[in-house]
Design an enzyme around this catalytic site. Structure first.
Site, short mmCIF file in Angstrom:
data_model
loop_
_atom_site.label_atom_id
_atom_site.label_comp_id
_atom_site.label_asym_id
_atom_site.label_seq_id
_atom_site.Cartn_x
_atom_site.Cartn_y
_atom_site.Cartn_z
N ASP A 35 0.86 -1.18 0.00
CA ASP A 35 0.00 0.00 0.00
C ASP A 35 0.90 1.23 0.00
O ASP A 35 1.60 1.50 0.98
CB ASP A 35 -0.89 -0.04 1.25
CG ASP A 35 -1.91 1.09 1.29
OD1 ASP A 35 -1.71 2.11 0.61
OD2 ASP A 35 -2.91 0.96 2.03
N HIS A 36 0.85 2.00 -1.10
CA HIS A 36 1.77 3.13 -1.24
C HIS A 36 1.44 4.28 -0.30
O HIS A 36 2.24 5.22 -0.16
CB HIS A 36 1.77 3.62 -2.69
CG HIS A 36 3.13 4.05 -3.17
ND1 HIS A 36 4.09 4.58 -2.33
CD2 HIS A 36 3.70 4.02 -4.40
CE1 HIS A 36 5.18 4.87 -3.02
NE2 HIS A 36 4.97 4.52 -4.27
N ARG A 37 0.29 4.24 0.36
CA ARG A 37 0.01 5.24 1.39
C ARG A 37 0.87 5.00 2.62
O ARG A 37 1.19 5.94 3.36
CB ARG A 37 -1.47 5.20 1.79
CG ARG A 37 -2.47 5.52 0.70
CD ARG A 37 -3.89 5.27 1.18
NE ARG A 37 -4.10 3.88 1.59
CZ ARG A 37 -5.25 3.42 2.09
NH1 ARG A 37 -6.27 4.24 2.27
NH2 ARG A 37 -5.37 2.15 2.42
#
Length: 433
Positions: free
Chosen positions: A403-405
């Protein structure tokens, strides 16, 4: 003499606010005498198949739902004929002190926690002439559910027939297979259209429910809420395979199933120590990043009922042998469809072993609520350069989705590199711990 009464058992919430369950099978029949907490049915929730214990000691008076029926939480599913003692939920039964020994309290799935009477094969009363699945009293009124069997109801769903509009020609108005087919033929707009059986031969329709329905919804939610990034790394795992062979001949691992997944799972746990951002959760409601200080390691398992991801609680605390034992038990239980809802909840990071299907790499979708998932490819012999010479080695492709968040590209890359380093040279662990 104690008085008897009829007690209804309504389908309970089996965990985490689930709203419905499917009755898979009944373990009792009308007329059976059951004890408190005796398993009376097997039901499938959106997450798992669970056994349902009886909240009463008494005689089964009626089963209100047939196998294959999806029932909403709170609806009656079975009625019992009980006496005063059997109706006193949580109280000690009058015959607790039996020759088999005193009754004891035991925990169970839906939390009755009442007295467990002496064990033994349930007594069975003479069967009444009534059908095994008795209708509820209120179903005798106008608006009752059409009477039919599960195969007939499935045929009606396949043909798009509303059973409320079909007149049953069977005994006592029972709707038969022929009734459904005749209704479907009469309703067809084109008299030359193929008959119902011929149409059914060309396709099969399966209702989406239970574990598969939950899994599909979870994957869609994950794919469209978490910005996925996937990275790949192919490594020489020859040293890992050699280590695996030595462990299999080690007496300390006698009777323990060891596979490449075993070593890879331990490697993931070690790599997380230096890369904790992959063991996090995005709390959208509170707009917070939750850092886990424990690892509940999920293992994706393909089952006949759909994909499940049970997890090993506090996996980072387990030595390799215990981790191997729990991995084996986890996957066996999942394939048997016996995973409990608790084992399917609370995961923090997951592994999917696509290599067992001969696949090299993929782009796995995150298990909802988790920051990363690792896909293990097949171990294959391939040409590899070692000390400037071309040799045959055993190689594996690793795929990491995150998850790039929560995880930056650098953090994801470092984790994947650490994982690859461990699998290509297990001794490197000495520099990481």
């Amino acid at each position: 003499m104690s008085a008897t009464m009829i007690k209804e058992f309504k389908l309970p919430d089996l965990g985490e606010g689930l709203t419905e369950s499917e009755i898979l099978s009944w373990k009792v029949a009308v007329g059976d005498t059951v004890s408190l907490n005796q398993v009376i049915a097997e039901v499938e929730t959106a997450k798992a198949v669970v056994e349902l214990p009886s909240p009463f000691a008494g005689v089964v008076a009626a089963l209100h739902e047939e196998p294959g029926t999806v029932v909403e939480v709170g609806k009656p599913i079975v009625s019992f004929e009980v006496d005063d003692a059997g109706a006193a939920q949580g109280a000690e039964a009058t015959d607790a002190e039996s020759p088999a020994g005193p009754a004891k309290r035991e925990p169970n799935l839906v939390g009755y926690g009442a007295v467990v009477e002496h064990s033994g094969r349930p007594a069975r009363r003479a069967r009444a002439a009534a059908p095994a699945v008795a209708p509820r009293a209120e179903e005798t009124a106008v608006g009752e559910r059409p009477r039919s069997t599960p195969p007939v109801r499935k045929l009606a769903r396949d043909l798009g027939v509303d059973l409320e509009r079909v007149t049953g020609t069977g005994p006592h108005g029972l709707i038969t297979r022929e009734d459904v087919q005749n209704f479907a033929g009469a309703s067809a707009p084109d008299a030359q259209a193929p008959t119902a059986p011929a149409a059914l031969d060309r396709e099969t329709r399966t209702p989406v429910k239970g574990v598969r329905k939950f899994s599909a919804a979870a994957m869609v939610q994950s794919a469209f809420t978490a910005p996925h990034v996937t990275e790949f790394l192919t490594v020489d795992v020859t040293p890992t395979m050699e280590l695996l062979a030595r462990l299999k001949s080690n007496k300390a691992f006698d009777g323990v199933k060891l596979t490449p997944l075993t070593i890879a799972a331990k490697a993931v746990l070690i790599a997380l120590r230096n890369n904790p951002t992959l063991n996090t959760h995005w709390d959208d409601e509170k707009q917070e990043i939750v850092q886990y200080h424990y690892v509940n390691l999920g293992i994706a398992a393909a089952t006949p009922r759909g994909l499940t991801v049970p997890n090993i609680k506090d996996a980072e605390q387990l030595p390799l042998r215990e981790l191997a034992v729990q991995l084996s038990e986890l996957t066996d239980t999942a394939r048997a469809g016996k995973t409990s809802p608790a084992d399917l909840s609370g995961g923090t990071i997951s592994i999917t072993n696509i290599g067992v299907f001969g696949i090299d790499a993929g782009t796995p979708i995150l298990n909802p609520g988790e920051a990363a998932i690792v896909a293990l490819g097949a171990v294959r012999k391939a040409p590899w350069v070692v000390d400037d010479e071309l040799v045959v080695r055993q190689v594996m492709s690793l795929s990491l989705s995150f998850d790039h968040r929560l995880v930056d590209g650098e953090q994801g890359s470092r984790f994947l590199a650490d994982l690859g380093a461990i699998l290509s040279d297990p001794a490197i662990v000495l520099t990481m711990v």
